[in-house]
Design a protein around this motif. Structure first.
Motif, short mmCIF file in Angstrom:
data_model
loop_
_atom_site.label_atom_id
_atom_site.label_comp_id
_atom_site.label_asym_id
_atom_site.label_seq_id
_atom_site.Cartn_x
_atom_site.Cartn_y
_atom_site.Cartn_z
N UNK A 204 -17.07 10.19 13.19
CA UNK A 204 -18.13 9.43 12.36
C UNK A 204 -16.84 10.22 10.91
N UNK A 205 -16.22 10.49 10.76
CA UNK A 205 -15.03 10.95 10.04
C UNK A 205 -14.64 9.33 10.13
N UNK A 206 -13.75 8.76 10.65
CA UNK A 206 -13.51 7.59 10.19
C UNK A 206 -14.80 6.00 9.70
N UNK A 207 -14.89 6.45 10.87
CA UNK A 207 -16.81 5.44 9.65
C UNK A 207 -16.73 5.61 8.31
N UNK B 103 -7.19 5.75 9.59
CA UNK B 103 -7.70 6.78 9.57
C UNK B 103 -7.94 8.12 10.40
N UNK B 104 -7.03 7.92 11.22
CA UNK B 104 -7.36 9.40 12.18
C UNK B 104 -5.23 9.93 12.07
N UNK B 105 -4.44 10.26 13.49
CA UNK B 105 -3.49 10.43 13.45
C UNK B 105 -2.27 10.72 12.29
N UNK B 106 -1.95 8.69 12.05
CA UNK B 106 -1.54 8.61 10.69
C UNK B 106 -2.04 9.52 9.45
N UNK B 107 -2.90 9.77 9.10
CA UNK B 107 -3.71 10.60 7.70
C UNK B 107 -3.12 9.84 6.59
N UNK B 108 -2.86 8.43 6.99
CA UNK B 108 -2.44 7.62 5.52
C UNK B 108 -4.00 7.63 5.15
N UNK B 109 -4.87 7.67 5.17
CA UNK B 109 -6.26 7.49 3.96
C UNK B 109 -6.25 8.23 3.25
N UNK C 3 5.38 10.04 12.23
CA UNK C 3 4.33 9.94 13.00
C UNK C 3 4.71 9.21 14.23
N UNK C 4 5.98 9.44 14.73
CA UNK C 4 6.89 9.14 16.06
C UNK C 4 5.42 7.55 16.82
N UNK C 5 5.44 6.94 15.91
CA UNK C 5 4.82 5.41 16.49
C UNK C 5 5.64 5.07 17.83
N UNK C 6 5.13 4.71 18.82
CA UNK C 6 5.44 3.30 19.83
C UNK C 6 5.23 2.23 19.11
N UNK D 117 0.50 -2.06 15.97
CA UNK D 117 -1.09 -2.20 15.58
C UNK D 117 -1.02 -1.99 13.24
N UNK D 118 -0.66 -1.38 13.30
CA UNK D 118 -0.21 -0.83 11.80
C UNK D 118 -0.70 -2.04 10.98
N UNK D 119 0.37 -2.64 12.01
CA UNK D 119 0.92 -3.90 10.79
C UNK D 119 -0.17 -4.86 11.00
N UNK D 120 -0.82 -5.06 12.31
CA UNK D 120 -1.88 -5.86 11.84
C UNK D 120 -3.04 -5.86 11.33
#
Lengths: 404, 134
Positions: A29-32, A231-237, A364-367, A373-376
């Protein structure tokens, strides 16, 4: 522009193929709610009531003419468009721009700038028109002057004619400073027309709101996963919020405090800390005599903004729309491509961050998959800039027709 | 000693304040119950916007006249982020126990804590409430 289309198609295809087996995410719901807040696009136009020329078509023509006018500079060789080129997302492709001298910062793109509250990486200006004055008068950028600008506007028959139309029948200002303000207001009126085109993300966002699953499925799964991370783990938003993907404020994101000159000398860039001081002392700010609407809500932040220790090394959160055109990135242009930016947040140097700064900034320790995915997702926030560039050319042609 | 006795007597005799303003509390108002008085806070505009300036209309209710606390500061911060606003609100006293705070702006989504600092009889006191800005 064809090159861009091919690049974007390749990016989306490659990232989609890499992750074929991975399903699109389910948004909570938060992401939406966040996805909804990234639109609608394009946004409605609300004129800047502090600028009497805002939204006036004749002023837009004068602004377009002045934007490409090198005679505003001291040596007659630098125009606004020298550092804000339409095909480069209205930036210049340089890490640090060059005016009459090499400058300290990257030229920000101008698309969607009318949605901002502060202007420039340090927010030293509180309106688009005040921001337009700064580079004209800065001795390191265009090196112009109040007198030279006024003389140009009075003496050049084409510009004088356009200024007369922009003034809409009112007598043209006689005072040099008032003429400079007129030019700046027209430049702002023109820049207000620079809006990023709709993108694949906007179609997805509208499909989500409409519950149109077929339309949602056309948005690549990799971009959807990138959006989920954003909008989730990255908290970029948290900072890249709203339709322009910017909260319009300032943050320290762990970049070096220092600027290195060509001779190897290192200097500190205080960022927002000095920006606030410059804002307060600027006679063209919204608290000054040239603000046409001193009672507007836009004045409130100017009156109440305060300089704090944590403002050292803070820079404005940039919009993410039309991002693919504005490389290199960050205020100092130190990141040559988007992957470098994503890796910066993935491997963030926590020791460099302020102790009284943003506590939620963590590596963020992204794989590899998450980076792709973020680039896309970030790639899906851009679309061809042919239309805004063509609009600029058309406005300049209209100006020439109006005042041959 | 005589001064303390006088103050104590005053506290017992004087009425609470401001009765009329506190009887019809708007539904949208935030009511914070303190140990010695009640705080009624109404945002302008309503609801509290994200990333746009707003003001607070603030009333102190059920406070005894003689010990009527003086509101000296309104601020907000994000506990999880460990930082506050980029703006310092200005405070105007409109009437006894009635204030307006201007220039608040929550620039990030998430949980914010509003703090209201009072001084009453040279004693400091703080009331607060939390708000999820979205």
């Amino acid at each position: 522009m064809m090159l861009f289309r091919v690049w974007l198609a390749l990016l989306l295809t490659v990232t989609a193929c890499r992750a074929q087996a991975v399903e699109p995410p389910v948004f909570d719901a938060t992401q939406l709610r966040l996805i909804r807040s990234f639109g609608p696009w394009p946004p409605a136009f609300h004129p800047d009531t502090g600028n009497p020329l805002s939204g006036r078509p004749s002023a837009v023509l004068l602004g377009a003419a002045l934007f490409g006018e090198p005679r505003l500079s001291k040596d007659g060789g630098i125009a606004c468009q020298s550092c804000h080129q339409p095909q480069q997302g209205w930036s210049d492709g340089q890490a640090r721009s060059r005016g009459l001298e090499r400058l300290d910062r990257n030229a920000p793109g101008l698309l969607d700038s009318r949605l901002q509250r502060w202007f420039g990486w340090d927010g030293a200006s509180d309106s688009l028109w005040a921001a337009a004055i700064r580079p004209i008068l800065d001795p390191r950028e265009m090196g112009g002057s109040v007198v030279a600008t006024a003389t140009l506007l009075r003496g050049d028959p084409v510009l004088a004619c356009l200024a007369g139309h922009a003034a809409d029948g009112a007598q043209l200002a006689q005072n040099d400073e008032e003429l400079l303000v007129l030019a700046a207001r027209a430049l702002a009126a023109f820049q207000e027309t620079l809006v990023s085109p709709r993108t694949a993300f906007d179609d997805f966002r509208d499909a989500v709101l409409a519950g149109d699953r077929d339309a949602m499925a056309r948005y690549p799964a990799s971009a959807q996963r990138g959006l989920a991370l954003f909008t989730g783990r990255g908290q970029c938003a948290t900072c890249h919020s709203g339709p322009a993907f910017s909260n319009g404020e300032f943050h320290d994101t762990g970049l070096p405090f220092f600027i290195t000159d060509a001779d190897g000398v290192r200097r500190v860039d205080p960022g927002r800390h000095r920006g606030i001081a410059r804002l307060k002392e600027n006679p063209f700010n919204r608290l000054g005599r040239y603000n046409a609407d001193p009672g507007s809500a836009a004045v409130i932040p100017v009156r109440h903004v305060v300089q704090q220790h944590r403002n050292w090394g803070e820079f404005k959160v940039p919009t993410l729309r039309s991002l693919l055109f504005t490389a290199p990135y960050m205020h100092d242009g130190s990141k040559p491509d988007l992957e470098s930016v994503v890796r910066h947040y993935s491997e963030l140097d926590e020791d460099r961050l302020h102790s009284d700064g943003e506590a939620i900034l963590r590596p963020l320790r992204l794989d590899r998959q998450e980076i792709d995915d973020l680039l896309a997702f970030l790639g899906s926030l851009s679309a061809s800039l042919d239309a805004p560039a063509a609009d600029y050319a058309a406005r300049r042609a209209d100006a020439r027709r109006l005042c041959p | 000693m005589r001064r303390a006795l006088f103050l104590a007597a005053t506290l017992l005799v004087l009425p609470v304040l401001p009765a009329a303003a506190c009887e019809q509390i708007p539904i949208a108002a935030r009511v914070i119950e303190g140990p010695r008085f009640k705080l009624v806070v109404l945002s302008d505009p309503m609801p509290i916007p994200l990333n746009a300036p707003f003001a607070f209309d603030i009333r102190l209710c059920d406070a005894r006249m003689a010990e009527l606390p003086r509101l000296v500061r309104v601020d907000a911060w994000m506990p999880a982020h460990r930082h506050g606003m980029n703006y310092a609100p200005s405070l105007t006293k409109l009437d006894w126990g009635h204030y307006r705070a201007e220039g608040l702006l929550l620039h990030m989504p998430g949980e914010w804590e509003f703090a209201f600092d009072f001084i009453a009889l040279e004693r400091e006191e703080q009331l607060s409430f939390r708000f999820d800005a979205q």
